[in-house]
Design a protein around this motif. Structure first.
Motif, PDB file in Angstrom:
ATOM      1  N   LEU A  20      -7.126 -14.968  -2.617  1.00 59.55           N
ATOM      2  CA  LEU A  20      -6.297 -13.844  -2.200  1.00 59.55           C
ATOM      3  C   LEU A  20      -7.148 -12.742  -1.574  1.00 59.55           C
ATOM      4  CD1 LEU A  20      -4.069 -15.277  -3.896  1.00 59.55           C
ATOM      5  CD2 LEU A  20      -3.337 -12.998  -4.614  1.00 59.55           C
ATOM      6  N   LEU A  21      -8.304 -12.470  -2.199  1.00 51.79           N
ATOM      7  CA  LEU A  21      -9.172 -11.399  -1.711  1.00 51.79           C
ATOM      8  C   LEU A  21      -9.662 -11.696  -0.308  1.00 51.79           C
ATOM      9  CD1 LEU A  21     -10.700  -8.773  -2.220  1.00 51.79           C
ATOM     10  CD2 LEU A  21     -12.562 -10.114  -3.228  1.00 51.79           C
ATOM     11  N   TYR A  22     -10.155 -12.931  -0.080  1.00 55.22           N
ATOM     12  CA  TYR A  22     -10.659 -13.269   1.248  1.00 55.22           C
ATOM     13  C   TYR A  22      -9.517 -13.344   2.259  1.00 55.22           C
ATOM     14  CZ  TYR A  22     -13.311 -15.346   5.013  1.00 55.22           C
ATOM     15  OH  TYR A  22     -13.896 -15.563   6.236  1.00 55.22           O
ATOM     16  N   CYS A  23      -8.346 -13.780   1.810  1.00 54.98           N
ATOM     17  CA  CYS A  23      -7.186 -13.839   2.701  1.00 54.98           C
ATOM     18  C   CYS A  23      -6.840 -12.444   3.220  1.00 54.98           C
ATOM     19  CB  CYS A  23      -5.996 -14.440   1.955  1.00 54.98           C
ATOM     20  SG  CYS A  23      -4.520 -14.689   2.989  1.00 54.98           S
ATOM     21  N   TYR A  24      -6.790 -11.477   2.309  1.00 54.50           N
ATOM     22  CA  TYR A  24      -6.481 -10.099   2.716  1.00 54.50           C
ATOM     23  C   TYR A  24      -7.596  -9.513   3.579  1.00 54.50           C
ATOM     24  CZ  TYR A  24      -2.392  -9.872  -0.340  1.00 54.50           C
ATOM     25  OH  TYR A  24      -1.168 -10.078  -0.916  1.00 54.50           O
ATOM     26  N   LEU A  25      -8.839  -9.872   3.270  1.00 52.58           N
ATOM     27  CA  LEU A  25      -9.964  -9.409   4.092  1.00 52.58           C
ATOM     28  C   LEU A  25      -9.851  -9.967   5.506  1.00 52.58           C
ATOM     29  CD1 LEU A  25     -12.691  -7.975   4.410  1.00 52.58           C
ATOM     30  CD2 LEU A  25     -13.793 -10.069   3.566  1.00 52.58           C
ATOM     31  N   GLN A  26      -9.496 -11.246   5.619  1.00 54.43           N
ATOM     32  CA  GLN A  26      -9.339 -11.856   6.934  1.00 54.43           C
ATOM     33  C   GLN A  26      -8.192 -11.200   7.705  1.00 54.43           C
ATOM     34  OE1 GLN A  26      -7.974 -16.050   7.369  1.00 54.43           O
ATOM     35  NE2 GLN A  26      -9.875 -16.350   8.544  1.00 54.43           N
ATOM     36  N   ILE A  27      -7.087 -10.944   7.030  1.00 54.64           N
ATOM     37  CA  ILE A  27      -5.968 -10.248   7.677  1.00 54.64           C
ATOM     38  C   ILE A  27      -6.425  -8.901   8.210  1.00 54.64           C
ATOM     39  CG2 ILE A  27      -3.740  -9.108   7.269  1.00 54.64           C
ATOM     40  CD1 ILE A  27      -3.142 -11.326   5.216  1.00 54.64           C
ATOM     41  N   TYR A  28      -7.173  -8.172   7.380  1.00 58.06           N
ATOM     42  CA  TYR A  28      -7.629  -6.832   7.780  1.00 58.06           C
ATOM     43  C   TYR A  28      -8.525  -6.896   9.015  1.00 58.06           C
ATOM     44  CZ  TYR A  28      -9.329  -2.058   7.347  1.00 58.06           C
ATOM     45  OH  TYR A  28      -9.637  -0.747   7.607  1.00 58.06           O
ATOM     46  N   VAL A  29      -9.465  -7.843   9.024  1.00 54.00           N
ATOM     47  CA  VAL A  29     -10.385  -7.974  10.160  1.00 54.00           C
ATOM     48  C   VAL A  29      -9.619  -8.357  11.434  1.00 54.00           C
ATOM     49  CG1 VAL A  29     -12.304  -9.312  11.128  1.00 54.00           C
ATOM     50  CG2 VAL A  29     -12.409  -8.511   8.759  1.00 54.00           C
ATOM     51  N   LEU A  30      -8.747  -9.368  11.332  1.00 53.35           N
ATOM     52  CA  LEU A  30      -8.038  -9.850  12.519  1.00 53.35           C
ATOM     53  C   LEU A  30      -7.059  -8.817  13.051  1.00 53.35           C
ATOM     54  CD1 LEU A  30      -7.377 -13.615  11.641  1.00 53.35           C
ATOM     55  CD2 LEU A  30      -9.339 -12.558  12.770  1.00 53.35           C
ATOM     56  N   LEU A  44       0.018  -2.191   1.035  1.00 49.87           N
ATOM     57  CA  LEU A  44       1.402  -2.524   0.689  1.00 49.87           C
ATOM     58  C   LEU A  44       1.545  -4.013   0.358  1.00 49.87           C
ATOM     59  CD1 LEU A  44       3.321  -0.418   3.380  1.00 49.87           C
ATOM     60  CD2 LEU A  44       3.151   0.043   0.931  1.00 49.87           C
ATOM     61  N   SER A  45       0.770  -4.855   1.006  1.00 52.13           N
ATOM     62  CA  SER A  45       0.839  -6.296   0.734  1.00 52.13           C
ATOM     63  C   SER A  45       0.172  -6.668  -0.587  1.00 52.13           C
ATOM     64  CB  SER A  45       0.188  -7.079   1.883  1.00 52.13           C
ATOM     65  OG  SER A  45       0.892  -6.891   3.093  1.00 52.13           O
ATOM     66  N   LEU A  46      -0.818  -5.887  -1.013  1.00 52.78           N
ATOM     67  CA  LEU A  46      -1.539  -6.190  -2.243  1.00 52.78           C
ATOM     68  C   LEU A  46      -0.654  -6.125  -3.485  1.00 52.78           C
ATOM     69  CD1 LEU A  46      -4.905  -4.292  -1.624  1.00 52.78           C
ATOM     70  CD2 LEU A  46      -4.639  -6.753  -1.943  1.00 52.78           C
ATOM     71  N   ARG A  47       0.439  -5.377  -3.420  1.00 51.10           N
ATOM     72  CA  ARG A  47       1.302  -5.190  -4.592  1.00 51.10           C
ATOM     73  C   ARG A  47       2.317  -6.319  -4.757  1.00 51.10           C
ATOM     74  NH1 ARG A  47       6.308  -3.459  -3.081  1.00 51.10           N
ATOM     75  NH2 ARG A  47       6.504  -3.125  -0.840  1.00 51.10           N
ATOM     76  N   LEU A  48       2.396  -7.238  -3.790  1.00 52.17           N
ATOM     77  CA  LEU A  48       3.444  -8.260  -3.788  1.00 52.17           C
ATOM     78  C   LEU A  48       3.175  -9.366  -4.796  1.00 52.17           C
ATOM     79  CD1 LEU A  48       3.985  -8.667   0.076  1.00 52.17           C
ATOM     80  CD2 LEU A  48       5.387  -7.348  -1.521  1.00 52.17           C
ATOM     81  N   ALA A  81       6.664 -13.754  -0.400  1.00 49.16           N
ATOM     82  CA  ALA A  81       6.828 -12.855  -1.544  1.00 49.16           C
ATOM     83  C   ALA A  81       8.198 -12.972  -2.186  1.00 49.16           C
ATOM     84  CB  ALA A  81       6.582 -11.410  -1.099  1.00 49.16           C
ATOM     85  N   CYS A  82       8.221 -12.879  -3.509  1.00 50.61           N
ATOM     86  CA  CYS A  82       9.484 -12.797  -4.253  1.00 50.61           C
ATOM     87  C   CYS A  82       9.895 -11.336  -4.445  1.00 50.61           C
ATOM     88  CB  CYS A  82       9.320 -13.428  -5.631  1.00 50.61           C
ATOM     89  SG  CYS A  82       8.920 -15.174  -5.594  1.00 50.61           S
ATOM     90  N   SER A  83       8.921 -10.455  -4.508  1.00 49.23           N
ATOM     91  CA  SER A  83       9.215  -9.044  -4.733  1.00 49.23           C
ATOM     92  C   SER A  83       9.774  -8.395  -3.472  1.00 49.23           C
ATOM     93  CB  SER A  83       7.946  -8.316  -5.193  1.00 49.23           C
ATOM     94  OG  SER A  83       6.853  -8.631  -4.362  1.00 49.23           O
ATOM     95  N   ASN A  84      10.284  -7.186  -3.626  1.00 51.35           N
ATOM     96  CA  ASN A  84      10.927  -6.457  -2.533  1.00 51.35           C
ATOM     97  C   ASN A  84       9.917  -6.161  -1.422  1.00 51.35           C
ATOM     98  OD1 ASN A  84      12.215  -4.524  -0.878  1.00 51.35           O
ATOM     99  ND2 ASN A  84      13.545  -3.949  -2.578  1.00 51.35           N
TER     100      ASN A  84
END
Length: 308
Positions: A92-102, A160-164, A185-188
């Protein structure tokens, strides 16, 4: 809320479609990455070394090439690793890091292209005021603002995505992208959708619309100008327009695949369209600018010790 599970990673399912040819794709991706690094690093070095290129247009180009190296590095090392790996799980951490970079790469690219269109607008429409407007402080400020805006807007999106919480962890991608993650995501996700829409509108307002305005004004000036001035404007604006269209089409491919079902397309074509904005502009731009712009071409020959 549907039943959610705490996942520690996502699975990049698109790699399963290319398993039989993974060594061929690995070789091709490695060559592409090497060429992108070589071409962009060469032009960055030439612009930094050659004093005759210490002008606003070339400094903005240097910022463009730096951003392209940054974006390519957000994709290629991971792509090369997963092509040879038997497992295609990404934390999850690397996925979010990749999203941030791209995502920072994408927004910064649009910002850089918008700044370059403004530079061309001032150069062609207000040539006598150009040097007093495009001062070193303004140049540095515009480049820095592009990066800061991109880092800030994407920090909000990622936070905002980290809380999902997620119902599934399977992404039909070869890399992580925020829209695909949010869809699991299942959450709102209303806040994510609103922030994404607002961020898109703000980014378009700050980049695409000023670029369109700049070229409308340039066109108006060129229609009233001499043939020689029209040719000069054409030579300096054509590479920029080509870069903008190339990158815009690449981003459009990603957006369309996220919103519409593309299962009818061959898997390799779907994957190519997804990575187009990360491969073709960094490969296309330095080659095009190096060939089309005489001063860069001559400076490259001088730095490399070739005869001019």
């Amino acid at each position: 809320m549907e039943n959610s599970t705490y996942f520690k990673d996502f699975r990049l399912a698109a790699y399963g479609d290319i398993r039989e040819f993974k060594y061929f794709y690995f070789a091709a991706v490695t060559v592409l990455y090497f060429v992108i690094i070589l071409a962009n690093a060469l032009l960055i070095g030439v612009i930094c070394i050659e004093r005759s290129l210490h002008e606003p247009m070339y400094l903005f180009l240097c910022a463009l090439f730096v951003n392209q190296l940054y974006g390519s590095t957000g994709l290629f090392p991971a792509l090369m690793f997963y092509l040879l790996s038997d497992t295609h799980d990404i934390s999850l951490l690397y996925c979010y890091l990749q999203i941030y970079v791209l995502y920072t790469y994408a927004i910064t690219e649009f910002c850089n292209l918008a700044v370059m269109s403004y530079d061309r607008y001032i150069s062609i429409c207000y040539p006598l005021w150009y040097n007093s407007i495009m001062t070193p402080k303004i140049i540095c400020g515009l480049i820095l603002l592009s990066w800061l805006y991109s880092f800030f807007i994407n920090a909000i999106i990622i936070s905002l995505s980290l809380r999902l919480q997620f119902c599934s962890n399977v992404l039909d991608r070869v890399y992580c992208d925020n829209y695909s993650v949010v869809k699991l995501a299942c959450s709102n996700t209303m806040l994510n959708n609103i922030s994404g829409l607002v961020g898109t509108l703000v980014s378009l307002s700050c980049t695409i619309f000023p670029t369109i305005y700049s070229y409308v004004r340039i066109l108006q000036i060129c229609l009233k100008s001499s043939k020689e001035k029209k040719q000069k404007a054409f030579n300096t604006c054509t590479p920029h327009i080509a870069s903008l269209l190339n990158f815009s089409f690449g981003c459009l491919f990603v957006i369309l695949q996220g919103r519409y079902d593309t299962a009818h397309l061959p898997p390799i074509l779907r994957t190519f369209l997804l990575v187009y904005f990360l491969i073709c502009p960094p490969l296309f731009n330095p080659i095009m600018y190096g060939v089309r712009m005489v001063k860069i071409r001559q400076a490259c020959k001088k730095v490399l010790g070739l005869k001019t």
